[in-house]
Write an enzyme that holds these catalytic residues in place. Sequence first.
Site, PDB file in Angstrom:
ATOM      1  N   GLY A 222     -11.651 -38.646  26.677  1.00  0.00           N
ATOM      2  CA  GLY A 222     -10.908 -38.893  25.473  1.00  0.00           C
ATOM      3  C   GLY A 222      -9.369 -39.140  25.447  1.00  0.00           C
TER       4      GLY A 222
ATOM      5  CE  LYS B 209     -14.341 -35.195  35.550  1.00  0.00           C
ATOM      6  NZ  LYS B 209     -15.288 -35.214  34.375  1.00  0.00           N
TER       7      LYS B 209
ATOM      8  CG  ASP C 183     -16.943 -37.861  36.348  1.00  0.00           C
ATOM      9  OD1 ASP C 183     -15.887 -38.502  36.357  1.00  0.00           O
ATOM     10  OD2 ASP C 183     -17.178 -36.821  35.433  1.00  0.00           O
TER      11      ASP C 183
END
Lengths: 427, 427
Positions: free
Chosen positions: A303, A206, A202
């Site tokens: 989130g 990025k 992950d």
Amino acid sequence: MKKIGIGIIGLGNIGSRFYKEIITNKREIGLKTGTNINIVGVSAKNINKKRNFKFQKKIFFKNPLDITKNPKVNIVIELIGLSDGISKKIVENALKNKKHVITANKALISKHGDYLSLLAEKNKVNLEFEASVCGGIPILRTLKDGLATNKINKVIGILNGTSNYILSEMEKSKNSFKKVLNKAQILGFAETNPQFDLDGNDVLAKIRILSALSFNNKISKSKCLMSGIENIELKDIDMANKLNLRIKLLGITEIINNKLFERVHPCLIKKDKYISNINGVMNAVILEGVPVGQSVLQGEGAGSGPTSSALLSDLLSILRGNIKYPFGISSNKRKNIKSYDKNLYSNSLYLRFEVKDKPGVLSEITKKLANFKISIERLIQIPDRKNKKASIVIITHKTNERNSTKCLQVFKKNKNIIKNPTLIRLF
Amino acid sequence: MKKIGIGIIGLGNIGSRFYKEIITNKREIGLKTGTNINIVGVSAKNINKKRNFKFQKKIFFKNPLDITKNPKVNIVIELIGLSDGISKKIVENALKNKKHVITANKALISKHGDYLSLLAEKNKVNLEFEASVCGGIPILRTLKDGLATNKINKVIGILNGTSNYILSEMEKSKNSFKKVLNKAQILGFAETNPQFDLDGNDVLAKIRILSALSFNNKISKSKCLMSGIENIELKDIDMANKLNLRIKLLGITEIINNKLFERVHPCLIKKDKYISNINGVMNAVILEGVPVGQSVLQGEGAGSGPTSSALLSDLLSILRGNIKYPFGISSNKRKNIKSYDKNLYSNSLYLRFEVKDKPGVLSEITKKLANFKISIERLIQIPDRKNKKASIVIITHKTNERNSTKCLQVFKKNKNIIKNPTLIRLF
């Protein structure tokens, strides 16, 4: 007021929140952009799933690809999140049909970003992906706009909230990796299958996006120095604590001798450093550039709230009518930067060996290290007499990756060493 | 490539650096924007001043206003920095003549920003002022773009590098305010006349700009709760240290009961808080918004490098052809938000009294405080027997500004109290 139709594909946690944010902010978005936006299409696996909001059944499309060719749709929001398959098809088709695309999909962009951005440019539409890197930190826009024309030298980030939460919580609660991971899953800070968050993939996705924006290079495909946090034990957290250090999973990208060096791995960082004090699910990015100096951005990384904030900023950028290159400059101007040979990277290492408590084991280890010219700065032995075992922690002086990899290979054959040594690089 | 002419007015520290950055980055700016930029006009007080770069004499304009009407000039950069006078005239004329304007002038924008932004909108040109608030932190762009459509509730900032350097350096070196200020001036961290940096006016100007962007209000003109750091003595720094606190000059703006509450004053903050660990000339801004949560941005606030970075980002924004509302939304949609009555603001206070070392003085003070219903949480008395004086430090429970102001008035008449008490609000 110009009428703009929006299609949202994927109505999970993020998609649902984004849907509601658009409804809530419709008026303000109108004020800021002079447009009248409406959600004219949604698509999800299951139309009947229980959701905490309602939409008219007539805007539901069973086949998400139908949204990408619907004439009422001007902007397609892809929130499925696969690196290929239907996600790629949706974005591809939408761009070809001259729809703007917003996606939170780092896997897709870090794999197919070059191709898709070219497609967006050809069709004169936007491809926006602010939400793909650190939702609550507008880092991509900062690189493209706020710090535009700075020469960025280095980017360091805590880019994965799940890993950072686990490491922070292990330190705080003194609970094992497994226990803390379990808690994180209950709290919603880790997915049911957290593999990509924990193994570094992950963060790598990025970092590759950040490199492309920082250095104007095509997204690198070469193998990168990468390890995750799966092998970090409470022992390591404790030992770090004693040494006044803290373990953090960092993503780092920089240019060394005109070559690109991207890496993702846990680091041992002094406790008084800024980056070692980013705890819990927080993300942070440190940029070093000229003329700006050092810039730090910190915020919630994931989130539904922070991610929606990023998606909304992409939406506004499009609605304001700014057709922009997805990576800041035109695709044909983006360079291929050669990769730095990771084997040359030299650093101090923390090594933890789990050994049988027998005479001579320590000298076997130190001898082997000496053979590889790895010199020891510090050695700590923690006996576990009851189980006739011991932990040996060694902090080495600087040595390069080629050397340390070879050296650690040799230990595999040693039967007195119970399992593969844990390696953590010093920051 | 579209030809764009730039006029730079003011060639001091910032102007000179910006001039050179444009020359250095001309090619990259061309790549990113498809434009061919050239500096076609400069103006400064003195053409012959020694500068570390050269310009052709023929692009020098003795009267800066001539630049604002020159047909070759498309973008005017105002770097003089006055709140009125020639600075205002330059920006006004340039906008009226349909030139884009970039300025680093917080005094001008915080005073005349509403008028000037309306002028820019009418003439369909940009008015950009990223460099007016925290050079190295792209905070205005972040509010306008990166966090656009977030509902911002509160902004807290360390916005003045000079003050922050002085407070940090006093703590570190144990030197007096005067000595440290002197050092700051030698190092170039404080101006020859540092009044506006020290008395809070500089921070107030920035806070007013941040309010306008955060809450979509017209720039407030009402009197604000403001004090600077001029009365902070080493004694206070030491006492804070003992209490595990640190003194920081903060600018804070928030909406309380639909009213705008802007304030600038030193705060006593727990040492483990993020904001109390921003030291030296660094700036930091904490934004609280929905849905994004808390976002933090940190970077160098002033100096020619960070300021040039901000000016360049403004330049790019213009060159990319984005005509934008200077304050994010159209002037006629910006609201007048009523001001919160600062007298109602209630807080714990740190009060330091310098008193004659006589019996009964302490009880006089505590009695007066009791009269005003200000209750004491903590009291520390530090005798200075040699000089027959004492310092009395009192941490109060919460009391409102009206009450504390009245109470402190009363002490002025007390001859046993040698000078006005020092008041610092707790964070």
